[in-house]
Scaffold this active site. Structure first.
Site, short mmCIF file in Angstrom:
data_model
loop_
_atom_site.label_atom_id
_atom_site.label_comp_id
_atom_site.label_asym_id
_atom_site.label_seq_id
_atom_site.Cartn_x
_atom_site.Cartn_y
_atom_site.Cartn_z
N GLU A 1 -5.53 -8.38 -1.17
CA GLU A 1 -6.19 -8.22 0.14
C GLU A 1 -7.65 -7.92 -0.11
OE1 GLU A 1 -4.68 -5.61 3.18
OE2 GLU A 1 -2.62 -6.00 2.58
N GLU B 1 0.83 -1.22 0.00
CA GLU B 1 0.00 0.00 0.00
C GLU B 1 0.86 1.26 0.00
OE1 GLU B 1 -2.89 -0.47 3.21
OE2 GLU B 1 -4.13 -1.74 1.94
C1 BG6 Z 1 -4.56 -3.07 4.72
C2 BG6 Z 1 -3.19 -3.46 5.20
O1 BG6 Z 1 -4.68 -1.70 4.78
O2 BG6 Z 1 -5.67 -3.49 5.42
C3 BG6 Z 1 -3.15 -4.60 6.21
O3 BG6 Z 1 -2.31 -3.75 4.14
C4 BG6 Z 1 -4.33 -4.43 7.15
O4 BG6 Z 1 -1.90 -4.57 6.85
C5 BG6 Z 1 -5.61 -4.55 6.34
O5 BG6 Z 1 -4.32 -5.29 8.23
C6 BG6 Z 1 -6.89 -4.53 7.15
O6 BG6 Z 1 -6.91 -3.42 7.98
P1 BG6 Z 1 -7.15 -3.54 9.53
O7 BG6 Z 1 -6.93 -2.20 10.05
O8 BG6 Z 1 -8.54 -4.03 9.69
O9 BG6 Z 1 -6.16 -4.52 10.03
#
Ligand code: BG6
Length: 478
Positions: free
Chosen positions: A377, A176
């Site tokens: 993701e 990111e």
């Molecule tokens: C993304 C990141 O922004 O979202 C991860 O690359 C992160 O590292 C994921 O864990 C989910 O976000 P969160 O804050 O729910 O863990």
């Protein structure tokens, strides 16, 4: 109609600082994430300058993948993973970032992890830097604000490329990277810790420094890609963007233009550089209006041109609405929120659930770049409940993932070249934004809680069996 590729890369995604634990074991140095305390949706995480006795730092133990990797990879294999996205903790290899010789114990750990993946035919997908860097580099140079980080990063890349050249084929440079376009990205993504910063969500921001830091990351990313292309022709090098899909709040041309402007500087800016090899023309005006002057060294522009990525990857969780003069209900998101969309529902953490937005986004990215894409993701952060019979009935998670996979398939039918899908937090891990354990994404439950307690025992959720069927049928059985 086009369907998912036969060799579609199904799997799951993690990051070292959110699941490895063992923060100071076998020579590992402290990383920026090791300096962050836990928080909640309401209370921000704190960034401490030194480790405080008696304070809970979620990354220190996390879910202790360091000592459970065999068990965890066996579970991923049972689900049928073809690919496993993980990151290397830079501080296991170079504890302060500035050593000249790597730490053998750190290198050995990833050898073992990659061998274990290979044993089951799982392809590792490695993020070189996922929201952490040696804290030593923050202290020495204020993180990526210092150009010196490029050389330290390249030494790290040279070592891991050479060591794992026969074990790893897919690499992503920075997780990111566009987090650096936002104030929260200062410490999270650039390791920049300005005087006065105490909280993760309210950091002292110096845009000039932040964009200069981002420039150093662009150069470092391009240099790593260039090195890989020259020396390791079997490698495939990708970028990684947090895609924050934005819709205009109305058809008022002011809202449309505001959305376009934000889409450019938040979502397209970094990948335009990483895919096309040069700063986009719209950035000039943004820099001028915000009084930002990027210091380029001779040769930087050539390096950016020579280090274009082979494939584009991104995270997708939600979408938001944008208005020129925002009024109305606000929503949250991983890096930024926006206005509420009346057509969508939200997760318990206020992230709007928008499967069709994924189809829209895949089409928009592919139209722009025409290189293979991968969703690295996606997922639903939710509280899970253990039933009396010990099971975890996470139908809400299945529902979220099913709808997103359906839309991915639509996008492929639309003509998008999609390589694979690795839902986030395939095993429960620490939340990046809040440091919580309560916000769970996994197919595998981990007995670990926000107060640091728990046996670390692993347990399959209902979604585990569901995802296994999805993979076995290459996405036909949803
Ligand atoms: C993304 C990141 O922004 O979202 C991860 O690359 C992160 O590292 C994921 O864990 C989910 O976000 P969160 O804050 O729910 O863990």
């Amino acid at each position: 109609m086009r369907k998912l590729r036969g060799d579609f890369l199904w799997g799951g995604a993690t990051a070292a600082n959110q699941f490895e634990g063992a923060w100071n074991i076998d020579g590992k140095g402290p990383s920026t994430s090791d300096m962050c305390t836990n928080g909640t949706h309401q209370t921000p995480k704190r960034i401490t300058r030194e480790i405080e006795e008696g304070t809970l730092y979620p990354s220190h133990e996390a879910i202790d993948f360091y000592h459970h990797y065999k068990e965890d990879i066996a579970l991923f294999a049972e689900m049928g993973f073809k690919v496993f996205r993980l990151s290397i903790a830079w501080t296991r290899i170079f504890p302060t970032g500035m050593e000249t010789e790597p730490n053998e114990a750190g290198l050995k750990f990833y050898d073992d992890v990659f061998d274990e993946c290979r044993k089951y035919g799982i392809e590792p997908l490695v993020t070189i830097s996922h929201y952490e860097m040696p804290y030593g580099l923050t202290k020495a140079y204020n993180g990526w604000a210092g150009r010196e980080c490029i050389d330290h990063f390249m030494r790290y890349c040279e070592v891991i490329f050479e060591r794992y050249k026969d074990k790893v084929k897919y690499w992503l440079t920075f997780n990111e990277i566009n987090a650096g376009t936002m104030p929260m990205g200062n410490f999270l993504s650039l390791g920049i810790l300005n005087d006065g910063t105490e909280n993760f969500t309210d950091q002292v921001d110096i845009p000039q420094l932040r964009y200069q830091g981002l420039h150093h990351q662009f150069v470092a990313s391009a240099k790593a890609v260039k090195l890989a292309h020259q020396k390791y022709p079997n490698f495939l090098m990708g970028n990684m963007i947090c895609f924050m899909t934005m819709y205009p709040n109305s058809c008022n041309p002011d809202d449309i233009l505001e959305t376009q402007k934000q889409m450019q500087m938040r979502n397209w800016f970094c990948s335009d550089i990483q895919v096309r090899g040069e700063y986009p023309s719209y950035a000039e005006r943004f820099f001028e209006e915000n009084n930002i002057q990027i210091q380029m060294e001779p040769g930087d522009e050539e390096i950016l041109k020579e280090g274009c990525v082979d494939f584009y990857t991104f995270s997708y969780y939600m979408s938001n609405c944008v208005a020129k003069n925002p009024t109305g209900e606000e929503t949250s998101g991983n890096l930024m929120g926006g206005l509420r969309n009346p057509y969508l529902e939200s997760s318990e953490w206020g992230w709007q659930i928008d499967p069709k937005g994924l189809r829209y986004t895949l089409n928009a990215i592919y139209d722009r770049y025409q290189i293979p894409l991968m969703v690295v993701e996606n997922g639903l952060g939710a509280k899970d409940k253990i039933e009396e019979d010990g099971s975890i009935q996470d139908d809400y998670r299945i529902d979220y993932l099913r709808k997103h996979i359906e839309q991915m398939k639509e996008a492929v039918a639309d003509g998008v070249d999609l390589m694979g899908y690795t839902p986030w937090g395939c095993i429960d891990l620490v939340s990046a934004s809040t440091g919580e354990m309560a916000k769970r994404y996994g197919f595998i439950y981990v007995d670990k809680y926000d107060d640091g307690t728990g046996t670390l025992e692993r347990k399959k959720k209902k979604s585990f069996g569901w995802y296994k069927k999805v993979i076995a049928s290459n996405g036909e059985e949803l």
